[in-house]
Motif scaffolding. Structure first.
Motif, PDB file in Angstrom:
ATOM      1  N   VAL A  45       1.142  -3.981   7.834  1.00  0.00           N
ATOM      2  CA  VAL A  45      -0.003  -4.661   7.663  1.00  0.00           C
ATOM      3  C   VAL A  45      -0.163  -5.315   6.366  1.00  0.00           C
ATOM      4  O   VAL A  45      -0.692  -6.475   6.452  1.00  0.00           O
ATOM      5  CB  VAL A  45      -1.170  -3.744   7.949  1.00  0.00           C
ATOM      6  CG1 VAL A  45      -2.698  -4.533   7.752  1.00  0.00           C
ATOM      7  CG2 VAL A  45      -1.013  -2.921   9.180  1.00  0.00           C
ATOM      8  N   GLY A  46       0.049  -4.745   5.097  1.00  0.00           N
ATOM      9  CA  GLY A  46      -0.029  -5.286   4.102  1.00  0.00           C
ATOM     10  C   GLY A  46       0.844  -6.562   3.868  1.00  0.00           C
ATOM     11  O   GLY A  46       0.570  -7.511   3.376  1.00  0.00           O
ATOM     12  N   THR A  47       2.071  -6.430   4.610  1.00  0.00           N
ATOM     13  CA  THR A  47       3.101  -7.525   4.337  1.00  0.00           C
ATOM     14  C   THR A  47       2.519  -8.808   5.028  1.00  0.00           C
ATOM     15  O   THR A  47       2.472  -9.843   4.674  1.00  0.00           O
ATOM     16  CB  THR A  47       4.567  -6.991   4.919  1.00  0.00           C
ATOM     17  OG1 THR A  47       4.900  -5.955   4.218  1.00  0.00           O
ATOM     18  CG2 THR A  47       5.367  -8.292   4.903  1.00  0.00           C
ATOM     19  N   ALA A  48       1.978  -8.414   6.438  1.00  0.00           N
ATOM     20  CA  ALA A  48       1.422  -9.848   6.861  1.00  0.00           C
ATOM     21  C   ALA A  48       0.110 -10.316   6.176  1.00  0.00           C
ATOM     22  O   ALA A  48       0.032 -11.515   6.067  1.00  0.00           O
ATOM     23  CB  ALA A  48       0.743  -9.227   8.406  1.00  0.00           C
ATOM     24  N   TYR A  49      -0.483  -9.314   5.514  1.00  0.00           N
ATOM     25  CA  TYR A  49      -1.591 -10.216   4.794  1.00  0.00           C
ATOM     26  C   TYR A  49      -1.105 -11.057   3.741  1.00  0.00           C
ATOM     27  O   TYR A  49      -1.480 -11.892   2.949  1.00  0.00           O
ATOM     28  CB  TYR A  49      -2.714  -9.085   4.221  1.00  0.00           C
ATOM     29  CG  TYR A  49      -3.627  -8.786   5.080  1.00  0.00           C
ATOM     30  CD1 TYR A  49      -4.792  -9.632   5.645  1.00  0.00           C
ATOM     31  CD2 TYR A  49      -3.794  -7.309   5.690  1.00  0.00           C
ATOM     32  CE1 TYR A  49      -5.582  -9.207   6.486  1.00  0.00           C
ATOM     33  CE2 TYR A  49      -4.736  -6.972   6.547  1.00  0.00           C
ATOM     34  CZ  TYR A  49      -5.676  -7.877   7.228  1.00  0.00           C
ATOM     35  OH  TYR A  49      -6.671  -7.536   7.829  1.00  0.00           O
ATOM     36  N   GLY A  50       0.214 -10.389   3.005  1.00  0.00           N
ATOM     37  CA  GLY A  50       0.892 -11.151   1.805  1.00  0.00           C
ATOM     38  C   GLY A  50       1.245 -12.574   2.449  1.00  0.00           C
ATOM     39  O   GLY A  50       1.163 -13.573   1.661  1.00  0.00           O
ATOM     40  N   PHE A  51       1.879 -12.668   3.589  1.00  0.00           N
ATOM     41  CA  PHE A  51       2.230 -13.790   4.249  1.00  0.00           C
ATOM     42  C   PHE A  51       1.154 -14.839   4.613  1.00  0.00           C
ATOM     43  O   PHE A  51       1.340 -16.071   4.307  1.00  0.00           O
ATOM     44  CB  PHE A  51       3.038 -13.695   5.514  1.00  0.00           C
ATOM     45  CG  PHE A  51       4.380 -12.977   5.408  1.00  0.00           C
ATOM     46  CD1 PHE A  51       5.423 -13.529   4.374  1.00  0.00           C
ATOM     47  CD2 PHE A  51       4.943 -12.003   5.940  1.00  0.00           C
ATOM     48  CE1 PHE A  51       6.583 -13.001   4.247  1.00  0.00           C
ATOM     49  CE2 PHE A  51       6.068 -11.294   5.851  1.00  0.00           C
ATOM     50  CZ  PHE A  51       7.038 -11.792   4.860  1.00  0.00           C
ATOM     51  N   LEU A  82      -2.118   0.469  -1.413  1.00  0.00           N
ATOM     52  CA  LEU A  82      -2.615   1.448  -2.249  1.00  0.00           C
ATOM     53  C   LEU A  82      -2.850   2.715  -1.182  1.00  0.00           C
ATOM     54  O   LEU A  82      -2.673   3.611  -1.734  1.00  0.00           O
ATOM     55  CB  LEU A  82      -4.076   1.133  -2.771  1.00  0.00           C
ATOM     56  CG  LEU A  82      -3.728   0.329  -4.254  1.00  0.00           C
ATOM     57  CD1 LEU A  82      -4.837  -0.376  -4.763  1.00  0.00           C
ATOM     58  CD2 LEU A  82      -3.157   0.839  -5.185  1.00  0.00           C
ATOM     59  N   GLU A  83      -3.051   2.299   0.057  1.00  0.00           N
ATOM     60  CA  GLU A  83      -3.403   3.470   1.082  1.00  0.00           C
ATOM     61  C   GLU A  83      -2.067   3.993   1.382  1.00  0.00           C
ATOM     62  O   GLU A  83      -1.854   5.121   1.646  1.00  0.00           O
ATOM     63  CB  GLU A  83      -4.084   2.882   2.258  1.00  0.00           C
ATOM     64  CG  GLU A  83      -5.429   2.418   2.062  1.00  0.00           C
ATOM     65  CD  GLU A  83      -6.059   1.975   3.529  1.00  0.00           C
ATOM     66  OE1 GLU A  83      -5.356   2.296   4.745  1.00  0.00           O
ATOM     67  OE2 GLU A  83      -7.216   1.334   3.365  1.00  0.00           O
ATOM     68  N   SER A  84      -1.059   3.064   1.334  1.00  0.00           N
ATOM     69  CA  SER A  84       0.415   3.592   1.664  1.00  0.00           C
ATOM     70  C   SER A  84       0.988   4.379   0.461  1.00  0.00           C
ATOM     71  O   SER A  84       1.333   5.766   0.807  1.00  0.00           O
ATOM     72  CB  SER A  84       1.374   2.456   1.628  1.00  0.00           C
ATOM     73  OG  SER A  84       0.999   1.764   2.908  1.00  0.00           O
ATOM     74  N   TYR A 125       2.151   8.375   1.186  1.00  0.00           N
ATOM     75  CA  TYR A 125       3.360   8.871   0.712  1.00  0.00           C
ATOM     76  C   TYR A 125       3.267   9.927  -0.414  1.00  0.00           C
ATOM     77  O   TYR A 125       3.722  11.087  -0.150  1.00  0.00           O
ATOM     78  CB  TYR A 125       4.153   7.691  -0.021  1.00  0.00           C
ATOM     79  CG  TYR A 125       4.826   6.860   0.906  1.00  0.00           C
ATOM     80  CD1 TYR A 125       6.021   7.514   1.798  1.00  0.00           C
ATOM     81  CD2 TYR A 125       4.516   5.601   0.903  1.00  0.00           C
ATOM     82  CE1 TYR A 125       6.307   6.512   2.757  1.00  0.00           C
ATOM     83  CE2 TYR A 125       5.588   4.526   1.701  1.00  0.00           C
ATOM     84  CZ  TYR A 125       6.161   5.217   2.783  1.00  0.00           C
ATOM     85  OH  TYR A 125       6.977   4.490   3.594  1.00  0.00           O
ATOM     86  N   GLU A 126       2.259  10.041  -1.271  1.00  0.00           N
ATOM     87  CA  GLU A 126       1.998  11.100  -2.211  1.00  0.00           C
ATOM     88  C   GLU A 126       1.923  12.219  -1.484  1.00  0.00           C
ATOM     89  O   GLU A 126       2.280  13.211  -1.992  1.00  0.00           O
ATOM     90  CB  GLU A 126       1.185  10.590  -3.499  1.00  0.00           C
ATOM     91  CG  GLU A 126       1.740   9.594  -4.168  1.00  0.00           C
ATOM     92  CD  GLU A 126       0.792   9.082  -5.291  1.00  0.00           C
ATOM     93  OE1 GLU A 126       1.128   8.433  -6.521  1.00  0.00           O
ATOM     94  OE2 GLU A 126      -0.530   8.871  -5.146  1.00  0.00           O
ATOM     95  N   VAL A 178       7.119   1.672  -3.332  1.00  0.00           N
ATOM     96  CA  VAL A 178       5.626   1.216  -2.984  1.00  0.00           C
ATOM     97  C   VAL A 178       5.020   0.810  -4.398  1.00  0.00           C
ATOM     98  O   VAL A 178       4.332  -0.087  -4.586  1.00  0.00           O
ATOM     99  CB  VAL A 178       4.790   2.402  -2.494  1.00  0.00           C
ATOM    100  CG1 VAL A 178       3.444   2.102  -2.318  1.00  0.00           C
ATOM    101  CG2 VAL A 178       5.505   2.595  -0.944  1.00  0.00           C
ATOM    102  N   LEU A 179       5.228   1.678  -5.442  1.00  0.00           N
ATOM    103  CA  LEU A 179       4.703   1.266  -6.877  1.00  0.00           C
ATOM    104  C   LEU A 179       5.266   0.015  -7.358  1.00  0.00           C
ATOM    105  O   LEU A 179       4.326  -0.827  -7.761  1.00  0.00           O
ATOM    106  CB  LEU A 179       5.173   2.453  -7.877  1.00  0.00           C
ATOM    107  CG  LEU A 179       4.437   3.674  -7.712  1.00  0.00           C
ATOM    108  CD1 LEU A 179       5.053   4.736  -8.487  1.00  0.00           C
ATOM    109  CD2 LEU A 179       2.982   3.576  -7.936  1.00  0.00           C
TER     110      LEU A 179
END
Length: 85
Positions: A1-7, A19-21, A25-26, A40-41
């Motif tokens: 989802v974050g990638t789509a917002y980036g595009f 940040l949610e991802s 992961y953590e 991710v970082l």
């Protein structure tokens, strides 16, 4: 989802999902030394760069680099041990 917002150019929303991802992961890996977490970082750092937030960019890049250095050390130890066998 974050990638789509980036595009679409919405880097604030991209960052929110990154940040949610990171949090997921953590929690999933119960460790902060994981290649996926390092990736991710690094992506979070790149998003902060796009937002012009250099302080947070450096912070997340530093965290990613520290993890990658741990991986490199571990791989070096494994590789050196294999050569001796």
């Amino acid at each position: 989802v974050g990638t789509a917002y980036g595009f679409s150019g919405d880097f604030d929303q991209k960052l929110k999902y990154q940040l949610e991802s990171l949090k997921m992961y953590e929690e999933l890996y119960e460790s902060t030394n994981n290649p996926l977490i390092a990736s991710v970082l690094n992506n979070i750092a790149l998003t902060y760069r796009r937002l012009g937030d250099v302080e947070n960019e450096i912070h997340y890049n530093h965290r990613s680099l520290k993890m990658r250095q741990v991986f490199a050390s571990l791989f070096n130890l494994l590789f050196k041990n294999k050569k001796k066998i």
